[in-house]
Design an enzyme around this catalytic site. Structure first.
Site, PDB file in Angstrom:
ATOM      1  N   ARG A  83     -22.295  27.362  21.425  1.00  0.00           N
ATOM      2  CA  ARG A  83     -20.859  27.098  21.719  1.00  0.00           C
ATOM      3  C   ARG A  83     -20.686  27.184  23.201  1.00  0.00           C
ATOM      4  O   ARG A  83     -21.150  28.200  24.030  1.00  0.00           O
ATOM      5  CB  ARG A  83     -19.885  28.260  21.182  1.00  0.00           C
ATOM      6  CG  ARG A  83     -19.425  27.758  19.708  1.00  0.00           C
ATOM      7  CD  ARG A  83     -18.520  28.626  19.125  1.00  0.00           C
ATOM      8  NE  ARG A  83     -19.057  29.825  18.631  1.00  0.00           N
ATOM      9  CZ  ARG A  83     -18.700  31.262  19.133  1.00  0.00           C
ATOM     10  NH1 ARG A  83     -17.880  31.280  20.063  1.00  0.00           N
ATOM     11  NH2 ARG A  83     -19.277  32.299  18.696  1.00  0.00           N
ATOM     12  N   HIS A 246     -11.783  35.939  11.850  1.00  0.00           N
ATOM     13  CA  HIS A 246     -13.534  35.493  12.050  1.00  0.00           C
ATOM     14  C   HIS A 246     -14.092  36.612  11.273  1.00  0.00           C
ATOM     15  O   HIS A 246     -14.650  37.316  11.721  1.00  0.00           O
ATOM     16  CB  HIS A 246     -13.801  35.663  13.367  1.00  0.00           C
ATOM     17  CG  HIS A 246     -15.030  35.105  13.729  1.00  0.00           C
ATOM     18  ND1 HIS A 246     -15.827  35.487  14.949  1.00  0.00           N
ATOM     19  CD2 HIS A 246     -16.024  34.037  13.190  1.00  0.00           C
ATOM     20  CE1 HIS A 246     -17.158  34.880  15.055  1.00  0.00           C
ATOM     21  NE2 HIS A 246     -16.981  34.155  13.870  1.00  0.00           N
ATOM     22  N   SER A 269     -20.324  37.088  17.101  1.00  0.00           N
ATOM     23  CA  SER A 269     -21.739  36.444  16.719  1.00  0.00           C
ATOM     24  C   SER A 269     -22.866  37.218  16.739  1.00  0.00           C
ATOM     25  O   SER A 269     -22.984  37.976  17.797  1.00  0.00           O
ATOM     26  CB  SER A 269     -21.941  35.107  17.527  1.00  0.00           C
ATOM     27  OG  SER A 269     -20.703  34.434  17.365  1.00  0.00           O
ATOM     28  N   CYS A 271     -24.063  40.045  15.234  1.00  0.00           N
ATOM     29  CA  CYS A 271     -24.024  41.325  15.246  1.00  0.00           C
ATOM     30  C   CYS A 271     -24.068  41.664  13.580  1.00  0.00           C
ATOM     31  O   CYS A 271     -23.725  43.032  13.462  1.00  0.00           O
ATOM     32  CB  CYS A 271     -22.649  41.870  15.721  1.00  0.00           C
ATOM     33  SG  CYS A 271     -22.230  41.764  17.298  1.00  0.00           S
ATOM     34  N   GLY A 272     -24.760  40.846  12.756  1.00  0.00           N
ATOM     35  CA  GLY A 272     -25.095  41.306  11.606  1.00  0.00           C
ATOM     36  C   GLY A 272     -24.088  40.904  10.545  1.00  0.00           C
ATOM     37  O   GLY A 272     -23.987  41.448   9.281  1.00  0.00           O
ATOM     38  N   THR A 274     -23.478  37.960   8.758  1.00  0.00           N
ATOM     39  CA  THR A 274     -23.919  37.205   7.738  1.00  0.00           C
ATOM     40  C   THR A 274     -24.976  38.170   7.024  1.00  0.00           C
ATOM     41  O   THR A 274     -24.813  38.227   5.490  1.00  0.00           O
ATOM     42  CB  THR A 274     -24.942  35.893   8.064  1.00  0.00           C
ATOM     43  OG1 THR A 274     -23.968  35.070   8.735  1.00  0.00           O
ATOM     44  CG2 THR A 274     -25.211  35.224   6.904  1.00  0.00           C
ATOM     45  N   SER A 275     -25.515  38.988   7.446  1.00  0.00           N
ATOM     46  CA  SER A 275     -26.711  39.723   6.597  1.00  0.00           C
ATOM     47  C   SER A 275     -25.823  40.883   5.960  1.00  0.00           C
ATOM     48  O   SER A 275     -26.294  41.441   4.899  1.00  0.00           O
ATOM     49  CB  SER A 275     -27.644  40.328   7.374  1.00  0.00           C
ATOM     50  OG  SER A 275     -27.327  40.978   8.551  1.00  0.00           O
ATOM     51  N   ARG A 386     -30.386  27.627  13.447  1.00  0.00           N
ATOM     52  CA  ARG A 386     -29.653  28.035  12.198  1.00  0.00           C
ATOM     53  C   ARG A 386     -30.095  27.358  10.988  1.00  0.00           C
ATOM     54  O   ARG A 386     -30.884  26.350  11.064  1.00  0.00           O
ATOM     55  CB  ARG A 386     -28.269  27.881  12.680  1.00  0.00           C
ATOM     56  CG  ARG A 386     -27.883  28.705  13.709  1.00  0.00           C
ATOM     57  CD  ARG A 386     -26.208  28.558  13.930  1.00  0.00           C
ATOM     58  NE  ARG A 386     -25.899  29.742  14.754  1.00  0.00           N
ATOM     59  CZ  ARG A 386     -25.054  30.756  14.713  1.00  0.00           C
ATOM     60  NH1 ARG A 386     -24.627  30.582  13.389  1.00  0.00           N
ATOM     61  NH2 ARG A 386     -24.689  31.521  15.572  1.00  0.00           N
ATOM     62  N   ARG A 417     -21.863  45.323  18.438  1.00  0.00           N
ATOM     63  CA  ARG A 417     -23.362  45.583  18.762  1.00  0.00           C
ATOM     64  C   ARG A 417     -23.119  46.498  20.025  1.00  0.00           C
ATOM     65  O   ARG A 417     -23.088  46.290  20.957  1.00  0.00           O
ATOM     66  CB  ARG A 417     -23.916  44.401  19.226  1.00  0.00           C
ATOM     67  CG  ARG A 417     -25.341  44.225  19.684  1.00  0.00           C
ATOM     68  CD  ARG A 417     -25.900  43.078  19.988  1.00  0.00           C
ATOM     69  NE  ARG A 417     -26.259  42.321  18.868  1.00  0.00           N
ATOM     70  CZ  ARG A 417     -27.489  42.326  18.581  1.00  0.00           C
ATOM     71  NH1 ARG A 417     -28.451  42.969  18.905  1.00  0.00           N
ATOM     72  NH2 ARG A 417     -27.943  41.559  17.325  1.00  0.00           N
TER      73      ARG A 417
HETATM   74  C1  SPV Z   1     -20.844  32.063  15.627  1.00  0.00           C
HETATM   75  O1  SPV Z   1     -21.217  31.945  16.816  1.00  0.00           O
HETATM   76  O2  SPV Z   1     -19.635  32.872  15.392  1.00  0.00           O
HETATM   77  C2  SPV Z   1     -20.713  31.076  14.573  1.00  0.00           C
HETATM   78  C3  SPV Z   1     -21.616  29.975  14.762  1.00  0.00           C
HETATM   79  O3  SPV Z   1     -20.516  31.555  13.425  1.00  0.00           O
HETATM   80  S1  SPV Z   1     -20.905  28.997  15.565  1.00  0.00           S
HETATM   81  O4  SPV Z   1     -20.599  27.533  14.682  1.00  0.00           O
HETATM   82  O5  SPV Z   1     -21.620  28.709  16.565  1.00  0.00           O
HETATM   83  O6  SPV Z   1     -19.664  29.359  15.972  1.00  0.00           O
HETATM   84 MN    MN Z   2     -18.826  32.697  13.416  1.00  0.00          MN
END
Ligand code: SPV
Ligand code: MN
Length: 621
Positions: A83, A246, A269, A271-272, A274-275, A386, A417
């Protein structure tokens, strides 16, 4: 004959007309005239149309097929891998207030600039018009969203990540109440990547419910429905009485318990997040963005506005993320981005095996030791590489994923984090303290956004990058939202990144499962907790029991003490950082300031009493 009439086919025009929506027609015409594509294709929800986009992306070379059925790879430009915060701006009118920390620009000026850049940006290309729905279809959460893009990869990714919404647009019955997104990758090089990176612009027009984004391809910049719609929805939610966050949403399942307890969680982003949503044995509803509304029973209900995952692939390996790893290595529709490809196979950092020493990657034809024009060594795959996948493809997808009513939240988790301050898991004293924890979240930076890594950054609710209302206002909304709930979720913080003095992580990655099961149990009043100056922490006996039962692992009192000791000075330093930040913001709610003072006093008192800087849990028990 107008350009629009020239470039749209009869069948496409018919599809547009069938929506019976004057605003949709006007917008599609207006931006066709401006961007000047050579062809305009309208995509409905039909399988044929959706397949057309999928194949177009491969035909144009935006995606390349890999050897496994359904797998493709896409590469973003070398300098378009995350981003772009600098060039993402909120367009504001004179009466709109904004915090200093929010990157904004006068609306008139911004519109003029970005519309000039978009002028002719689609020349020689095919533009796709797509309709989606943010949130489940036909629900009180649904927001219709129109996308116009000259990138088939963008349109294809959105198809995996969002619910098809052509039919949802019909339900609008002609109303102009929808978001829209105009995207152009701009002029392309021979690899199909945006050339004019210096003219990359992502401008969010709150007044117009729309976003313009140009000269980019990375999904966080280009996909309208992801971080761009997030900003528009935050604006809307903050002017109404709900929240756009978010956050992931997951169903926690304690072993041998026949119940599902829903949590949402905000983590910056990398910082765990998704996991956490994908911890083995748990159920996933969403991994990135949630809308929260109060339900008739006083619970906060949450929906995933997406239906897919755009997840970081680094460190996805069979040991740490078995569910994702399996999904990524079996045939299904799936886009890899910015990985290394060798002989039709994708490779990424931390995948648990040795990588080939050559292949094709985001830089080009790569060999071990390759350097870019600035002399920097190029990693085999990008750290922000990704994968894009539908949640329904995962074995742990929750059955309420598309429930129009959402899922009732019983817990909210904030995770940063942080190598040296907060404990692995902690429960807030109450809702407002939970808001405080969220609003004081920090994260040591990673590769998910452009810029230096390893710097401590202020990340309130993991949402600062996307905030389009002043911070004080946003916190006010959180406090008020909670005060209306008669069944408030408990609020927790987690920190998976605590390190010892030698820089070694104090926890295994998979330990997050123990923290989650403890939080789940707290919701059901199954564990006691120790009251510390900064919140409630687990007792040694509960946690060591869980380690034993779930992992069959010995969890020593030394480990517990190292992880759960309260680092008074570190916490006070954090409070000081927050006093500086919030002292500089306007209209911060009193409730927030009171909590900050209370925590500070708790810490000072504890230090006076114990005469120690780091206090073991047993002293508070
Ligand atoms: C993030 O960076 O928080 C994401 C990926 O989920 S992005 O699409 O780059 O925002
Ligand atoms: Mn995100």
């Amino acid at each position: 004959m107008s350009l629009f009439d020239e470039v749209i086919g009869g069948n496409d025009l018919k599809k547009l007309k069938e929506l019976n929506n004057p605003d949709v027609e006007k917008i599609v015409k207006e931006y066709t005239e401006l961007c000047k594509p050579k062809k305009l294709t309208v995509i409905s929800d039909s399988p044929e149309d959706i397949n057309y986009v999928r194949e177009l992306s491969v035909k144009k070379g935006e995606e390349v097929k890999l050897s496994k059925e359904g797998h493709t790879v896409h590469f973003d430009g070398y300098k378009d891998q995350a981003r772009d915060k600098t060039n993402t701006k909120i367009l504001i009118t004179p009466e709109m207030k904004m915090s200093k920390r929010i990157n904004s620009l006068p609306r008139k000026e911004g519109l003029k600039e970005v519309l000039e850049i978009l002028d002719g940006s689609m020349k020689g290309k095919e533009a796709l018009v797509r309709f989606f729905c943010l949130g489940p279809l036909n629900s009180k959460f649904s927001i219709a969203a129109l996308q116009i893009t000259d990138s088939a990869y963008v349109a294809h990714s959105e198809d995996i990540l969002y619910r098809a919404g052509y039919e949802q647009f019909k339900r609008l019955e002609g109303s102009g109440d929808f978001f829209y997104f105009i995207h152009s990758a701009g002029e392309l090089d021979e690899r199909g990547n945006s050339v004019n990176i210096d003219k990359r612009r992502i401008y969010i027009d709150l007044k117009g419910n729309r976003v313009f984004t140009v000269n980019n391809q990375y999904a966080g910049n280009s996909l309208g429905l992801k971080k761009l719609a997030l900003r528009l929805a935050i604006y809307r939610a903050n002017n109404e009485d709900w929240l756009t966050e978010h956050m992931f949403i997951m169903g926690a399942k304690a072993p041998h318990r026949d119940r599902v307890t829903y949590f949402s969680g905000a983590f910056p982003s990398a910082c765990g997040k998704t996991s956490t949503a994908m911890i083995p044995g748990q159920l996933i509803v969403g991994d990135d963005i949630a809308y929260l509304k109060e339900g008739p029973d006083g619970y906060a209900y949450a929906v995933n506005i997406e239906q897919g995952i755009f997840g970081i692939i680094e460190d996805v390996n069979p040991a740490d993320d078995p569910v994702i790893y399996k999904a990524l290595t079996t045939p299904r529709e799936l886009i890899f981005s910015n990985v290394l490809v060798n002989n039709g196979k994708p490779y990424w950092l931390g995948m648990g095996r040795e990588l080939p020493r050559e292949g094709y990657n985001h830089w080009g034809q790569w060999k071990s030791g390759s350097r870019d024009a600035d002399g920097n060594e190029i990693l085999p795959a990008h750290k922000n590489a990704r994968y894009t996948i539908r949640i329904s493809e995962l074995e742990n997808a929750d059955k309420k994923l598309h429930d129009p009513g959402g899922v009732p939240l019983q817990g909210i988790i904030y995770g940063g984090r942080d190598s040296d301050t907060s404990v692995p898991v902690l429960q807030s004293f109450d809702w407002n303290h939970g808001v405080f924890i969220g609003a004081t979240l920090e994260s040591e930076s990673t590769a998910a956004t452009l810029g230096a890594t390893g710097v401590r950054k202020f990340q309130p609710m993991a949402n600062l990058d996307f905030l389009v209302v002043p911070l004080g206002r946003y916190i006010r909304n959180h406090i008020d939202f909670g005060s209306r709930l008669t069944n408030q979720p408990l609020v927790f913080s987690t920190n998976y990144f605590l390190k010892d003095n030698n820089g070694k992580f104090l926890n295994e990655k998979i330990d997050k499962k123990i923290w989650l099961i403890w939080m789940e149990g707290r919701v059901h009043k199954e564990y006691d907790a120790i009251r510390t100056p900064v919140g409630y922490i687990p007792s040694y006996s509960d946690i060591s029991d869980l380690f034993q039962k779930i992992f069959n692992r010995e969890y020593s009192i030394e480990d517990y003490n190292a992880q759960f000791a309260i680092r008074i000075t570190k916490f006070l330093e954090k409070i000081k950082r927050m006093e500086d930040i919030y002292g500089d913001e306007e209209d911060i709610p009193n409730e927030f300031i009171e909590i900050m003072n209370m925590i500070k006093n708790n810490l000072l008192e504890a230090r006076d009493k114990s005469a120690k800087d780091i206090i073991l849990p047993e002293e508070f028990a």
